[in-house]
Design a protein around this motif. Sequence first.
Motif, short mmCIF file in Angstrom:
data_model
loop_
_atom_site.label_atom_id
_atom_site.label_comp_id
_atom_site.label_asym_id
_atom_site.label_seq_id
_atom_site.Cartn_x
_atom_site.Cartn_y
_atom_site.Cartn_z
N PRO A 13 25.79 16.04 89.13
CA PRO A 13 26.94 15.32 88.54
C PRO A 13 26.66 13.84 88.33
O PRO A 13 27.31 13.19 87.52
CB PRO A 13 28.06 15.54 89.57
N GLN A 14 25.67 13.28 89.05
CA GLN A 14 25.36 11.85 88.94
C GLN A 14 24.27 11.67 87.88
O GLN A 14 23.08 11.76 88.18
CB GLN A 14 24.88 11.29 90.28
N LEU A 23 19.01 9.65 82.89
CA LEU A 23 18.89 9.18 84.28
C LEU A 23 19.67 10.11 85.20
O LEU A 23 20.84 10.42 84.92
CB LEU A 23 19.44 7.76 84.44
N ARG A 24 19.05 10.49 86.29
CA ARG A 24 19.71 11.31 87.30
C ARG A 24 19.52 10.62 88.64
O ARG A 24 18.41 10.23 89.00
CB ARG A 24 19.12 12.72 87.31
N PHE A 25 20.63 10.52 89.39
CA PHE A 25 20.56 9.76 90.64
C PHE A 25 21.36 10.44 91.73
O PHE A 25 22.21 9.86 92.39
CB PHE A 25 21.01 8.31 90.42
N SER A 26 21.04 11.72 91.95
CA SER A 26 21.62 12.47 93.06
C SER A 26 20.93 12.09 94.36
O SER A 26 19.72 11.84 94.37
CB SER A 26 21.46 13.98 92.82
N PRO A 27 21.64 12.04 95.48
CA PRO A 27 21.01 11.73 96.77
C PRO A 27 20.27 12.91 97.39
O PRO A 27 19.81 12.82 98.52
CB PRO A 27 22.20 11.31 97.64
N GLY A 28 20.16 14.02 96.67
CA GLY A 28 19.54 15.22 97.23
C GLY A 28 18.03 15.13 97.33
O GLY A 28 17.40 14.13 96.97
N LYS A 29 17.42 16.22 97.78
CA LYS A 29 15.97 16.28 98.01
C LYS A 29 15.19 16.39 96.71
O LYS A 29 14.13 15.78 96.57
CB LYS A 29 15.64 17.48 98.91
N LYS A 43 13.47 15.87 93.43
CA LYS A 43 13.19 14.69 92.59
C LYS A 43 13.66 14.90 91.16
O LYS A 43 13.95 13.94 90.45
CB LYS A 43 11.70 14.36 92.64
N ARG A 44 13.71 16.16 90.70
CA ARG A 44 14.19 16.43 89.35
C ARG A 44 15.62 15.93 89.15
O ARG A 44 16.04 15.66 88.03
CB ARG A 44 14.15 17.94 89.06
N ALA A 45 16.37 15.84 90.25
CA ALA A 45 17.77 15.41 90.16
C ALA A 45 17.96 13.95 90.53
O ALA A 45 19.09 13.48 90.63
CB ALA A 45 18.64 16.29 91.08
N ARG A 46 16.86 13.22 90.69
CA ARG A 46 16.98 11.78 91.00
C ARG A 46 15.82 11.01 90.35
O ARG A 46 15.08 10.28 91.01
CB ARG A 46 17.04 11.54 92.51
N CYS A 47 15.69 11.20 89.05
CA CYS A 47 14.62 10.54 88.32
C CYS A 47 15.04 10.29 86.88
O CYS A 47 16.11 10.72 86.45
CB CYS A 47 13.34 11.40 88.35
N ILE A 48 14.18 9.59 86.15
CA ILE A 48 14.37 9.36 84.72
C ILE A 48 13.62 10.45 83.96
O ILE A 48 12.44 10.70 84.20
CB ILE A 48 13.82 7.99 84.31
#
Length: 264
Positions: free
Chosen positions: A30-31, A40-46, A48-53
């Motif tokens: 959702p982030q 851009l994805r910036f989830s606090p989860g483990k 990296k696909r969900a917290r990267c550009i």
Amino acid sequence: MKMNPVTTRSFDTGLLARVEDAGLNASAPPQQRWVDGWLLRFSPGKAKRARCINPVATGRRPVPDKLAACQAVFDAAGLPLIVRITPFAQPAGLDTQLESLGLCRFDDTRVMVLEALDDIVPPSLPDTMELQQVGLEAFCQRIGALRGSPLAQRQAHAQRLAQSPVPFSAFELKVDGEVLACGQFALEDDLVGVYDVFTAEPARGRGLASMLCAGLLARARELGARHAYLQVDRDNRPARTVYHRLGFADGYAYHYRTRDPDAA
């Protein structure tokens, strides 16, 4: 659009592009937001696909300017800035440019593809084994416990699955009533992505992952899947051996870049 070189055996580039899109959809948190063609994805989860550009389009702004804008987003989220580089990354030559800007390469990953599911045979499980479907929240807690993930990462994982634009189905493989392996798949049209396959460390080397994956793929085929994909670390030889035996082959590679040594 001209792709960067695709490593390993030759697959239809149209299928690989669909696999990349399906992987992005399956990992959508959702982030997220767009910055001039970059997702851009910036989830606090483990994951990296969900917290990267994900640089999926060229855009109009110079790369250093976009990186500065992206850095502000990741700083606000309390996360390191990470860029995911695939054969589809834009603009052309981005990887070389990021290297010149001091972003170090890490986590070489392979996207493996199974072109047809026709030869997948459902596993014949002994009486002591049971493959059963579980709820997504329970699955996140289960695999988080097996991995030793902190509570915040388990919660972020569950949130991402609950709000995923494509449906996930999660399964546990029990042996004598004890969960020793688990995994899930995301189904989008006729593409199935296999995710989060994990075997408890004391139970490895017994063929449980092979049986689990065969079971997942057989279930997905019943639901209309014709092609399969998964993502695995280049150096994870035991997992890659399992997937090769099931008929998967490397479709393309991706890696990440960052300035933050802790992120790597």
